[in-house]
Design an enzyme around this catalytic site. Sequence first.
Site, short mmCIF file in Angstrom:
data_model
loop_
_atom_site.label_atom_id
_atom_site.label_comp_id
_atom_site.label_asym_id
_atom_site.label_seq_id
_atom_site.Cartn_x
_atom_site.Cartn_y
_atom_site.Cartn_z
N GLY A 1 -20.08 -25.74 -41.44
CA GLY A 1 -20.35 -26.87 -42.36
C GLY A 1 -21.64 -27.73 -41.73
O GLY A 1 -22.62 -27.15 -41.24
N CYS A 2 -21.60 -28.94 -42.17
CA CYS A 2 -22.81 -29.64 -41.59
C CYS A 2 -23.02 -29.66 -40.30
O CYS A 2 -22.11 -30.00 -39.32
CB CYS A 2 -22.59 -31.22 -42.09
N PHE A 3 -24.28 -29.36 -39.88
CA PHE A 3 -24.42 -29.32 -38.36
C PHE A 3 -24.41 -30.57 -37.50
O PHE A 3 -24.13 -30.39 -36.25
CB PHE A 3 -25.82 -28.48 -38.16
N TRP A 4 -24.47 -31.55 -38.19
CA TRP A 4 -24.32 -32.87 -37.42
C TRP A 4 -22.75 -33.02 -36.73
O TRP A 4 -22.85 -33.26 -35.65
CB TRP A 4 -24.48 -34.17 -38.33
#
Length: 192
Positions: free
Chosen positions: A28-31
Amino acid sequence: MTIETTTTTVSPTLKTTATSQLITLAGGCFWGVERVLRKHFTDKGLIDIKVGYANGIATIDNINYKLVCTGTTNFVESVQISYEPSQLTVEDIIDIFFRMHDPTLLNAQGRNTGTQYRSAILTHSNEDLQVALELKDKYQKTWYPNDTIYTVIEPISIWYDAEDYHQEYLDKNPEGYACPTHFIRTQPKKST
């Protein structure tokens, strides 16, 4: 098959040592993936993490966030991890990976959808490829017996660092968006 590490598969800014090893993960979102892994493995053998874009269409270059978000590049938002294997094993990392996101969602995590948010383990060695396959099978049987794990497991083939403002984004922007699906689960998913 032997995987050779080249400048196209390893972040040029990732800190490494003479004995460190690498693994690249997408969930998912790498953050959010970066934040969970940093929080869990700092001072436990983690050397460095970079966020970036991996394993997309090889003929597309000049990869950036805006282009990846179009969904036309097949690049996946990823984290590349450098770790000291005498302190932290790839099994430990992959174990947390399978528990920190929902690998039964196809090309999605939370409200983020598209191939750029797919679940993936991108290996840097044949040994890690085998470990990843074994752990995926274990989690399929023990945590997700009534759902399909969609995690792609394959060798890393292409890497681009994400823009500087994405690196350690949630540390620099504590009020920034964090995907609510990124947390370490303590029990298997309950199927509906």
